[in-house]
Design an enzyme around this catalytic site. Structure first.
Site, PDB file in Angstrom:
ATOM      1  N   GLU A  13       0.839  -1.195   0.000  1.00  0.00           N
ATOM      2  CA  GLU A  13       0.000   0.000   0.000  1.00  0.00           C
ATOM      3  C   GLU A  13       0.879   1.253   0.000  1.00  0.00           C
ATOM      4  O   GLU A  13       1.730   1.401   0.880  1.00  0.00           O
ATOM      5  CB  GLU A  13      -0.889  -0.037   1.249  1.00  0.00           C
ATOM      6  CG  GLU A  13      -1.955   1.004   1.258  1.00  0.00           C
ATOM      7  CD  GLU A  13      -2.978   0.747   2.356  1.00  0.00           C
ATOM      8  OE1 GLU A  13      -4.117   0.417   2.019  1.00  0.00           O
ATOM      9  OE2 GLU A  13      -2.623   0.885   3.544  1.00  0.00           O
ATOM     10  N   ARG A  72      -3.524  -4.457  -0.963  1.00  0.00           N
ATOM     11  CA  ARG A  72      -4.907  -4.059  -1.169  1.00  0.00           C
ATOM     12  C   ARG A  72      -5.004  -3.583  -2.606  1.00  0.00           C
ATOM     13  O   ARG A  72      -4.020  -3.176  -3.182  1.00  0.00           O
ATOM     14  CB  ARG A  72      -5.298  -2.942  -0.197  1.00  0.00           C
ATOM     15  CG  ARG A  72      -6.795  -2.777  -0.090  1.00  0.00           C
ATOM     16  CD  ARG A  72      -7.204  -1.821   1.015  1.00  0.00           C
ATOM     17  NE  ARG A  72      -7.262  -2.520   2.287  1.00  0.00           N
ATOM     18  CZ  ARG A  72      -6.749  -2.048   3.414  1.00  0.00           C
ATOM     19  NH1 ARG A  72      -6.113  -0.898   3.440  1.00  0.00           N
ATOM     20  NH2 ARG A  72      -6.860  -2.713   4.532  1.00  0.00           N
ATOM     21  N   ARG A 130      -4.925  -2.813  16.512  1.00  0.00           N
ATOM     22  CA  ARG A 130      -3.736  -2.848  15.654  1.00  0.00           C
ATOM     23  C   ARG A 130      -3.417  -1.474  15.078  1.00  0.00           C
ATOM     24  O   ARG A 130      -2.249  -1.129  14.907  1.00  0.00           O
ATOM     25  CB  ARG A 130      -3.909  -3.897  14.559  1.00  0.00           C
ATOM     26  CG  ARG A 130      -3.871  -5.302  15.135  1.00  0.00           C
ATOM     27  CD  ARG A 130      -4.051  -6.353  14.083  1.00  0.00           C
ATOM     28  NE  ARG A 130      -4.058  -7.675  14.707  1.00  0.00           N
ATOM     29  CZ  ARG A 130      -4.493  -8.766  14.117  1.00  0.00           C
ATOM     30  NH1 ARG A 130      -4.944  -8.718  12.866  1.00  0.00           N
ATOM     31  NH2 ARG A 130      -4.480  -9.920  14.748  1.00  0.00           N
TER      32      ARG A 130
END
Length: 182
Positions: A13, A72, A130
């Site tokens: 990403e 992604r 996270r």
């Protein structure tokens, strides 16, 4: 990390580009999270552009590769992040229609359809924890409610295949429970 274990080409990403647009110091990621309604279209458009650029760069660097792993994809953006922006009223109908037009045209030209998707399914609560551990300044104000909405959008897209085009619907999805930190 996958890149530390395996040698296949990965597309990470490009969040550094969002944090420093064209090396000007402008941080569209921070702008987006500080005023989603104002920056939703601009952010989603720039994310789309930088993901396509990352794919194209990787394909040019490794033209003999027959597959890539992407952290992604623009497909994820279309069916989760951007559509949530529109459905939540953070993109106007005009902006959504422009985004979808760009998406459909560019994906048909540049972005190969995946042969499979690995869905690292995680509860919103674990994702929230996270994000806090990752400690990216721009994400410090991301509410749990937003992560719950994104989780629902991912499930609609990848598990239930709701409002998904036929080509995307046919892509097999491997769902992994990633609530445990492995």
């Amino acid at each position: 990390k996958l890149t530390q274990t395996y040698t296949f080409p990965t597309i990470i990403e490009p969040h550094e580009k969002w944090q420093n647009v064209n090396y000007t110091g402008n941080n569209i990621l921070e702008s987006f999270y500080s005023d989603i309604k104002r920056w939703a279209y601009s952010f989603q458009s720039y994310v789309f552009l930088t993901r396509i650029q990352a794919l194209q760069e990787k394909m040019e660097l490794r033209p003999s590769e027959n597959f890539f792993i992407a952290e992604r994809s623009v497909i994820a953006d279309r069916y989760t992040f951007a559509s949530l922006c529109y459905e939540a009223g953070n993109m106007s109908e005009l902006e959504w229609n422009m985004y979808v037009s760009w998406y459909e045209w560019l994906v048909s030209l540049l972005n190969p359809i995946p042969v499979g998707i690995i869905y690292l399914r995680t509860s919103p609560e674990i994702s929230y924890k996270r994000i806090n551990v990752r400690n990216r300044q721009e994400e410090s104000s991301v509410p749990l409610e937003y992560l719950e909405q994104l989780h629902d959008k991912h499930d609609q897209w990848l598990v239930h295949k709701i409002h998904v085009g036929e080509t995307i619907r046919k892509i097999p999805v491997l769902i992994l429970d990633c609530n445990k930190d492995f």
